[in-house]
Design a protein around this motif. Structure first.
Motif, mmCIF file in Angstrom:
data_model
loop_
_atom_site.group_PDB
_atom_site.id
_atom_site.type_symbol
_atom_site.label_atom_id
_atom_site.label_comp_id
_atom_site.label_asym_id
_atom_site.label_seq_id
_atom_site.Cartn_x
_atom_site.Cartn_y
_atom_site.Cartn_z
ATOM 1 N N SER A 215 6.023 -32.432 -48.045
ATOM 2 C CA SER A 215 7.413 -32.577 -48.461
ATOM 3 C C SER A 215 7.485 -33.684 -49.492
ATOM 4 C CB SER A 215 8.268 -32.917 -47.249
ATOM 5 O OG SER A 215 8.191 -31.862 -46.327
ATOM 6 N N ARG A 271 13.390 -32.804 -50.337
ATOM 7 C CA ARG A 271 11.975 -32.737 -49.950
ATOM 8 C C ARG A 271 11.488 -31.293 -50.093
ATOM 9 N NH1 ARG A 271 12.757 -37.381 -49.887
ATOM 10 N NH2 ARG A 271 12.152 -39.009 -48.412
ATOM 11 N N LYS A 272 10.540 -31.051 -50.987
ATOM 12 C CA LYS A 272 10.040 -29.689 -51.190
ATOM 13 C C LYS A 272 8.552 -29.731 -51.526
ATOM 14 C CE LYS A 272 13.934 -27.016 -51.344
ATOM 15 N NZ LYS A 272 14.687 -26.484 -52.479
#
Ligand code: IPD
Ligand code: CA
Ligand code: CA
Length: 305
Positions: A215, A271-272
């Motif tokens: 993330s 968050r990715k």
């Protein structure tokens, strides 16, 4: 005739180069000296030191002096608000790779990205280099990417190559697996411990790709994104589902927030996962990366694997 936009970007570029240079020299000054490490979380996974804080304070203060109407977000900020941010947002990770830095491993970075209406338009990353005052990578939208004064370009490969270096998280096997087709050629994978450093390595062609499947926070990638795009690379952003991650081409953080006004709260909480590399490689990886079935992950967790 030069437009207002170009003039503003020229001013940003000049400031960005001066600031990253000063921040980098400060990091080198502290490196190797004893440091008190504190943790921002209960599990001691998120370290912070006086260096992180003092470099961030210096950068924020300097940016505000030159661009009083721009917003500045830093990893170590304590003020978080719902107030909409300005058209230009500077996103700072004063020290990326704090754990490496505090334990004497010279793989760390300072990263400064600039977003215009949510889109990365300029960025600079400082990384240490042996026997020099470090290397600086920088890019401005439409003007290419550079390491110091030399232009950098990512090679247009369609697939990864076995034996070549690549960035992959250490926790990869907990959640994902690669199809046999990709597994055979995924390359020699490395975990560097500094995302910005890893992106600098992709932009300069040392790593053939970086699949950052955890993330990511915006300060880890804001500068690296524009540097990789301007060096001819591509970025995919993932939307995690239980059994599948959907990958789409990364354009702007506004798209990530359905074009709604961004505030420091939602930007900080973004968050990715992302994949960085050439067009062909990121496409090939996204089509050949699979999420471990939920039951398998639960079972591993239960038996403590
Ligand atoms: C960390 C580093 C590390 C990554 C972590 C980040 P920090 O940043 O980039 O490589 O695995 O997710 O938080 O805390 O050293 O700035
Ligand atoms: Ca940091
Ligand atoms: Ca970081």
């Amino acid at each position: 005739m030069t437009s207002d936009n170009e003039l503003e970007l020229e001013k940003i570029e000049k400031e960005l180069k001066a600031l990253i240079n000063k921040a980098g020299l400060t990091l080198l000054d502290y490196f190797g000296k004893p440091l008190k490490v504190e943790y921002k979380d209960a599990h001691n996974t998120d370290p912070v030191t006086e260096v992180d804080r003092s470099v961030q304070d210096f950068l924020k203060k300097s940016i505000k002096e030159v661009f009083p109407d721009h917003s500045v977000i830093g990893e170590e900020d304590s003020d978080i608000s719902d107030e909409p941010l300005s058209k230009f947002i500077w996103v700072i990770d004063p020290l990326d790779g704090t754990r490496n830095f505090s334990q004497g491993l010279p793989i760390f970075a300072c990263s400064i990205g600039v977003l215009k209406e949510g889109k990365p338009v300029a960025g600079a990353i400082f990384i240490p280099a042996s026997n020099t005052d470090g290397n600086i990578l920088h890019a401005v939208h439409g003007k290419g990417a550079y390491i110091n004064n030399s232009r950098i370009k990512i090679s247009k490969k369609n697939k990864p190559k076995a034996g070549s270096l690549a960035g992959l998280p250490g926790s990869f096997n907990n959640k994902y697996w690669f199809s046999t087709k990709l597994d055979r050629i995924k390359g020699e994978t490395r975990v560097l411990g500094s995302i910005a450093y890893e992106l600098a390595m992709v932009a300069s062609g040392v790593l053939q790709y970086s699949a950052l499947l955890g993330s990511l926070a915006i300060w880890d990638v804001a500068a690296g994104s524009i540097i990789i795009q301007e060096s001819g690379g591509s970025i995919l952003v993932g939307n995690k589902g239980k059994s599948k991650t959907e990958w789409t081409k990364f354009e702007s953080f506004y798209t990530e927030f359905n074009n709604q006004k961004i505030n420091s709260k939602n930007l900080r909480q973004w968050r990715k996962p992302m994949i960085f590399g050439s067009d062909g490689i990121v496409d090939f990886i996204s089509k050949n990366i699979k999420v471990q079935p939920y039951w398998k992950r639960q079972l591993r967790h239960l038996i403590g694997l």
